[in-house]
Write an enzyme that holds these catalytic residues in place. Structure first.
Site, PDB file in Angstrom:
ATOM      1  N   ASP A 124       0.851  -1.199   0.000  1.00 26.25           N
ATOM      2  CA  ASP A 124       0.000   0.000   0.000  1.00 26.25           C
ATOM      3  C   ASP A 124       0.878   1.238   0.000  1.00 26.25           C
ATOM      4  O   ASP A 124       1.304   1.690   1.059  1.00 26.25           O
ATOM      5  CB  ASP A 124      -0.902  -0.012   1.227  1.00 26.25           C
ATOM      6  CG  ASP A 124      -1.851   1.162   1.276  1.00 26.25           C
ATOM      7  OD1 ASP A 124      -2.051   1.801   0.225  1.00 26.25           O
ATOM      8  OD2 ASP A 124      -2.384   1.462   2.359  1.00 26.25           O
ATOM      9  N   GLU A 163      -1.806  10.514  -0.406  1.00 31.21           N
ATOM     10  CA  GLU A 163      -3.115   9.857  -0.495  1.00 31.21           C
ATOM     11  C   GLU A 163      -3.612   9.456   0.876  1.00 31.21           C
ATOM     12  O   GLU A 163      -4.805   9.558   1.182  1.00 31.21           O
ATOM     13  CB  GLU A 163      -3.029   8.620  -1.398  1.00 31.21           C
ATOM     14  CG  GLU A 163      -4.367   7.907  -1.615  1.00 31.21           C
ATOM     15  CD  GLU A 163      -4.746   6.918  -0.522  1.00 31.21           C
ATOM     16  OE1 GLU A 163      -5.929   6.516  -0.443  1.00 31.21           O
ATOM     17  OE2 GLU A 163      -3.867   6.524   0.282  1.00 31.21           O
ATOM     18  N   HIS A 165      -1.508  -0.968   6.413  1.00 30.06           N
ATOM     19  CA  HIS A 165      -1.111   0.057   7.394  1.00 30.06           C
ATOM     20  C   HIS A 165      -0.420  -0.539   8.624  1.00 30.06           C
ATOM     21  O   HIS A 165      -0.556  -0.007   9.733  1.00 30.06           O
ATOM     22  CB  HIS A 165      -2.333   0.864   7.843  1.00 30.06           C
ATOM     23  CG  HIS A 165      -2.958   1.677   6.761  1.00 30.06           C
ATOM     24  ND1 HIS A 165      -4.052   2.494   7.001  1.00 30.06           N
ATOM     25  CD2 HIS A 165      -2.674   1.809   5.444  1.00 30.06           C
ATOM     26  CE1 HIS A 165      -4.398   3.089   5.857  1.00 30.06           C
ATOM     27  NE2 HIS A 165      -3.572   2.682   4.906  1.00 30.06           N
TER      28      HIS A 165
END
Length: 498
Positions: free
Chosen positions: A328, A362, A460
């Protein structure tokens, strides 16, 4: 001679033919030719026209046009899945994240990654490589810890949530109130004052659970809590806290907030159900700084026939400050770069411009993409398709798409070109944080459909590293991305809108 809306054309046409009076037969012939030319104008401009008039192309004609790309699609697939380009996107990504590490908004790591990527894109021979300035948030977590003092001593794994304030230097030591929902918090509001609220919300899906991460601090502050600890929004846990952005609300006191592991949230819930008194000491050195300078990174393959029209492929270059940001969204950013590389390597140049954008910030709510949209929205009518890969680059099962019904059936034909690797599904909800601005403006949007259970297991967290990535699966994801972007960019017409 004419009635209705065409009557006004007669004097115009008579003046056009040297002022002569025309017979009815001649007038009808000229009118027929005039209307025909008007209907042909969209064809000459590359604009979407399918289904909007009797003289425009039928779906069957568009279907046949797409079928002619079968050999091109096979060439792209062979090059990336079986040929010289196999594993290239994986190796490029590994080099960046091993060199730079995680890339938090406002950090030196992100700044360095942008510099490296600008050099990489220029070195790859892509066109119009440039940086577009953006102002982005700068937050740092600092030192942080959480220790359960009662009913026993237990050091807890935590990650502060993005934009959270810190605690006083001595920390916050308070009794814990465990709740499983906002409704329960409201019912037990009087019990929350002066305490640390722990949310042990169940995980059914990401969109349902993430509201507790986003709004947990605000709701806890409303009932007088001193801090909040949120069960990590994760589909699976091996004692791994998962960070992410949270939002404060004007007029509501700001309190420190962090995520804890699924295991600790469930343990404290069990303890509370037995009537145990739970006390936690929380220390957080989190701090926000003035906005930092950053950039969206842009590269192109300029269109051969309609260069002003755009198919956009994208992923975000920033990440959180844990792990490596490989999944990510390093994977999404690098298959987007790979799509242009593959097309360039095959000597292909689509009719429309293929534009790669690597977004900044983002994770802070699409900050970079929002500023890109503000800069370019005047040209939104020239965007045929916006694509974002930000849900993993494991083995994709299809393409998520948002657009008109007419555009969807065209995309289904485009995806049929990927039959050799058995990825042909077109599903709904092709939205993404960085492309939603365009979708809301009517531009069709697409994203990869991936293994979300695996994705949210590492999302995350410290576990988002290259170990999660699979080079063969990245090859397939890149092939899908390249075929879809190239074919849509090379079709004679833009995708039709609603």
């Amino acid at each position: 001679m004419f009635s209705g809306p065409f009557s006004m054309l007669q004097p115009v046409l008579e003046k056009m033919i040297l002022g002569r009076k025309l017979t009815g037969k001649t007038m009808k012939f000229l009118l027929f030719m005039f209307v025909g030319v008007v209907h042909l104008l969209p064809l000459a401009s590359g604009k979407a026209i399918y289904g909007n008039g009797p003289s425009q192309r039928t779906f069957q004609e568009i279907k046949e046009e797409i079928a002619h790309y079968g050999d091109v699609a096979k060439s792209i697939i062979n090059l990336t899945v079986y040929g010289k380009a196999q594993n290239r996107s994986y190796e490029r990504l590994a080099l960046l994240v091993d060199t730079v590490g995680p890339r938090l908004s406002g950090s030196k790591n992100l700044e360095r990654a942008i510099e490296i990527m600008q050099q990489n894109l220029k070195g790859d021979g892509l066109e119009n490589v440039h940086l577009e300035p953006v102002k982005i948030p700068h937050w740092e977590r600092g030192e942080e810890s959480a220790v359960m003092l009662e009913p026993r001593i237990h050091k807890m794994a935590i990650l502060g949530l993005g934009s959270s304030i810190g605690t006083p230097p001595e920390g916050i030591t308070a009794e814990v109130l465990v709740v499983t929902s906002f409704d329960e918090l409201q019912r037990r509001g009087p019990d929350a004052e002066g305490k640390i609220v722990v949310y042990n919300q169940p995980y059914t899906n990401y969109s349902a659970a993430v509201q507790y991460r986003m709004e947990g601090a605000v709701e806890a502050a409303k009932v007088g809590a001193l801090a909040s600890l949120i069960r990590s929004v994760a589909s699976f846990s091996i004692y791994s806290p998962h960070t992410g952005i949270q939002e404060y609300q004007k007029g509501v006191p700001k309190i420190p907030t962090a995520c804890i592991t699924v295991e600790d949230a469930e343990m404290m819930s069990r303890m509370a159900s037995r009537g145990n008194r739970i006390v936690v000491q929380l220390k957080m050195g989190a701090k926000s700084y003035p906005d930092a300078d950053s950039f969206n990174t842009v590269a192109e393959i300029t269109g051969s026939k309609y260069p002003e029209q755009v198919v956009l492929v994208s992923g975000h270059l920033d990440s959180w400050d844990v792990g490596q940001g490989a999944m990510d969204d390093g994977g999404g950013a690098f298959i987007s770069w790979e799509a242009l590389s593959l097309i360039k390597d095959l000597g292909l140049r689509p009719k429309r411009t293929l534009r790669l954008v690597l977004w900044t910030a983002e994770e802070q709510g699409g900050v970079g993409s929002s500023q890109y949209y503000q800069l370019h929205k005047a040209n939104s009518s020239n965007y045929s398709l916006v694509m974002e890969s930000d849900l993993g680059t494991f083995l994709p099962s299809g393409l998520k798409f948002t657009g008109s019904d007419k555009a969807r059936v065209i995309m289904e034909e485009v995806m049929s070109l990927l039959q050799p690797i058995n990825i042909t599904q077109v599903l709904k909800a092709g939205d993404g944080t960085d492309i939603n601005f365009w979708i809301q403006d009517g531009v069709p949007g697409a994203s990869l459909l991936d293994d979300l259970y695996k994705y949210f297991s590492f999302h995350h967290s410290h576990g988002d590293t290259m170990t999660v990535m699979d080079p063969k699966q990245m090859n397939v994801a890149a092939a899908v991305w390249a075929v879809v972007s190239y074919v849509v960019a090379d079709l004679e017409e833009m995708l039709p809108r609603s």
